[in-house]
Structure formats: structure tokens, C-alpha cells
Design a protein around this motif. Structure first.
Motif, PDB file in Angstrom:
ATOM      1  N   ILE A 100       0.851  -1.187   0.000  1.00  0.00           N
ATOM      2  CA  ILE A 100       0.000   0.000   0.000  1.00  0.00           C
ATOM      3  C   ILE A 100       0.885   1.235   0.000  1.00  0.00           C
ATOM      4  O   ILE A 100       1.790   1.373   0.835  1.00  0.00           O
ATOM      5  CB  ILE A 100      -0.922   0.016   1.231  1.00  0.00           C
ATOM      6  CG1 ILE A 100      -1.833  -1.207   1.228  1.00  0.00           C
ATOM      7  CG2 ILE A 100      -1.749   1.298   1.268  1.00  0.00           C
ATOM      8  CD1 ILE A 100      -2.615  -1.392   2.513  1.00  0.00           C
ATOM      9  N   ARG A 102       0.444   5.341   0.042  1.00  0.00           N
ATOM     10  CA  ARG A 102      -0.488   6.460   0.208  1.00  0.00           C
ATOM     11  C   ARG A 102       0.261   7.780   0.163  1.00  0.00           C
ATOM     12  O   ARG A 102       1.305   7.938   0.791  1.00  0.00           O
ATOM     13  CB  ARG A 102      -1.227   6.364   1.552  1.00  0.00           C
ATOM     14  CG  ARG A 102      -2.253   7.470   1.777  1.00  0.00           C
ATOM     15  CD  ARG A 102      -2.902   7.339   3.147  1.00  0.00           C
ATOM     16  NE  ARG A 102      -2.030   7.822   4.215  1.00  0.00           N
ATOM     17  CZ  ARG A 102      -2.069   9.056   4.742  1.00  0.00           C
ATOM     18  NH1 ARG A 102      -2.967   9.935   4.305  1.00  0.00           N
ATOM     19  NH2 ARG A 102      -1.241   9.396   5.711  1.00  0.00           N
ATOM     20  N   VAL A 107      -4.035   6.856  -3.421  1.00  0.00           N
ATOM     21  CA  VAL A 107      -3.711   5.613  -2.731  1.00  0.00           C
ATOM     22  C   VAL A 107      -3.601   4.514  -3.778  1.00  0.00           C
ATOM     23  O   VAL A 107      -4.461   4.390  -4.655  1.00  0.00           O
ATOM     24  CB  VAL A 107      -4.785   5.231  -1.697  1.00  0.00           C
ATOM     25  CG1 VAL A 107      -4.473   3.861  -1.106  1.00  0.00           C
ATOM     26  CG2 VAL A 107      -4.880   6.280  -0.604  1.00  0.00           C
ATOM     27  N   VAL A 122      -7.407   4.639   1.805  1.00  0.00           N
ATOM     28  CA  VAL A 122      -6.979   3.270   2.068  1.00  0.00           C
ATOM     29  C   VAL A 122      -8.130   2.409   2.570  1.00  0.00           C
ATOM     30  O   VAL A 122      -8.256   1.242   2.191  1.00  0.00           O
ATOM     31  CB  VAL A 122      -5.824   3.262   3.093  1.00  0.00           C
ATOM     32  CG1 VAL A 122      -5.466   1.840   3.502  1.00  0.00           C
ATOM     33  CG2 VAL A 122      -4.605   3.967   2.516  1.00  0.00           C
TER      34      VAL A 122
END
Length: 210
Positions: A100, A102, A107, A122
Motif C-alpha cells: 500500500i 499512500r 492511494v 486506504v
């Protein structure tokens, strides 16, 4: 959009997470809890001011997830710097399940097949692809044992000043196992076990290394 398929080894992690939660709840039900205060004392306010100034950190943690009657365990590595986050989620056998990334503008979640998925936040992206919500925006403060300043909150405090519970953004957060920890040139009391719950989603983070 189809939900990401978790690797087969995680099935064992799901069973282990469910058993671990049941054992933990049973074992802790007879342990007396320390007295709590609903008012922040001077030690609490000083602690919050110092930790609110923390702009970057990195950590490794074990993660247990329960949602919709399902559960599994994982390991994560998280680098936080201002409005940017990199978080890698691994299966118990070390396979990367998700990356992930961000920023203030976007995102991106890269799955185990290398495919990239995008969203505005997220929480909605992980719910769509993994089946559960990860509140990363608030978690960057909650993991330090403090609320963020973008919305109201309620808290109860230990006599030593650290929060025992925190409710913010419809999440309830419970803290355990505070330890004096060196972070960015200062030493502060940080929680090593953090539990979060929102509706049917339960997350447990156990810090292995700051």
C-alpha cells in the motif's frame, strides 16, 4: 472488481487468529483492570504534544484480522513520513500479499500478482480488495497512542497518563503493554499492543520493532 484471493497458507493463519482471540478473551476476562480516568492530566497533555510532533516512523508488527466471521494473521512493515505511507503486508510464510502506497493525492495497492489498484482512501480500497477496512489515515496517530486532530474523540486514561481506550471516527481503540521506546531522538511510552474495532471488523497490532 473481484476481491483479492488470499494465499492458501493464510487459511492456517485464519484458524490460528480465531483460536488466539478466543484464548485471549478467556484468559483476560479474570484479570482485574486498572482504574481509569476520563480526564487528561498534565502528563497526558505533555505526552500528546510531544507525540503529535512526530512526523515519521517505521515499524514492524504482527497483524490479526477478524471480519464477517473470517480471520487471518499476517506481518506488516510500515514506513510513515508526513502524508506519505508505505505498508507491506505479508502472509505468515513471508509471501507479500499487498503493498500500500499512500500520498496526499492518491492511494495505490499493489496485489500479490503485481496488479495496481487505485482509490481515494486506504479504508475503501482495502475493504474492496481485502474484505476489511484499514484506517491508515488515523492509524498513523493511533498507533502512537494519541488521537489525530481532524475529528472529535473520547478517551479514558491510565494513572500514568497514557490512554487505555480511544474512540474516534467510529473506531474503538484499546491499548496494552506500554513500554518506554526510543523514537526520533526521544524516549516515550508507546503501546505495543493495539486493538481496533469498527462494526464487524477487528484488528490487532502487536509491535515487534520500532
Amino acid at each position: 472488481m473481484r476481491m483479492l484471493q488470499m494465499p492458501i497458507p493464510l487459511a492456517w493463519g485464519r484458524m490460528a487468529a480465531a483460536c488466539l482471540l478466543a484464548i485471549t478473551v478467556t484468559a483476560c476476562s479474570t484479570v482485574p483492570k486498572p482504574p481509569l480516568s476520563q480526564t487528561a492530566n498534565s502528563a497526558t497533555q505533555q505526552r500528546m504534544q510531544k507525540l503529535a510532533a512526530v512526523q515519521q516512523f517505521s515499524l514492524e508488527a504482527k497483524l490479526a484480522v477478524q471480519y464477517s466471521g473470517k480471520g487471518y494473521t499476517a506481518r506488516l512493515e510500515w514506513q510513515h513520513a508526513g502524508q506519505e505511507d508505505h505498508m507491506r503486508i505479508f502472509s505468515p510464510l513471508g509471501q507479500q500479499v499487498a503493498l500500500i502506497h499512500r500520498t496526499a493525492q492518491s492511494v495505490t495497492l499493489t496485489d500479490q500478482n503485481g496488479k495496481q489498484h487505485h482509490a481515494a482512501d486506504v479504508a475503501s480500497l482495502t475493504e474492496r480488495l481485502l474484505g476489511w477496512r484499514l484506517p491508515l489515515a488515523g492509524l498513523s496517530q493511533w498507533i502512537l497512542g494519541i488521537p489525530h486532530n481532524a475529528s472529535p474523540y473520547q478517551a479514558s486514561y491510565l494513572a500514568s497518563g497514557e490512554p487505555a481506550t480511544l474512540t474516534q471516527d467510529d473506531w474503538r481503540i484499546e491499548y496494552e503493554d506500554y513500554q518506554a521506546t526510543a523514537l526520533n531522538g526521544m524516549t516515550e511510552s508507546l503501546p505495543y499492543t493495539t486493538r481496533l474495532q469498527q462494526q464487524d471488523v477487528r484488528l490487532k497490532l502487536v509491535i515487534q520493532h520500532w
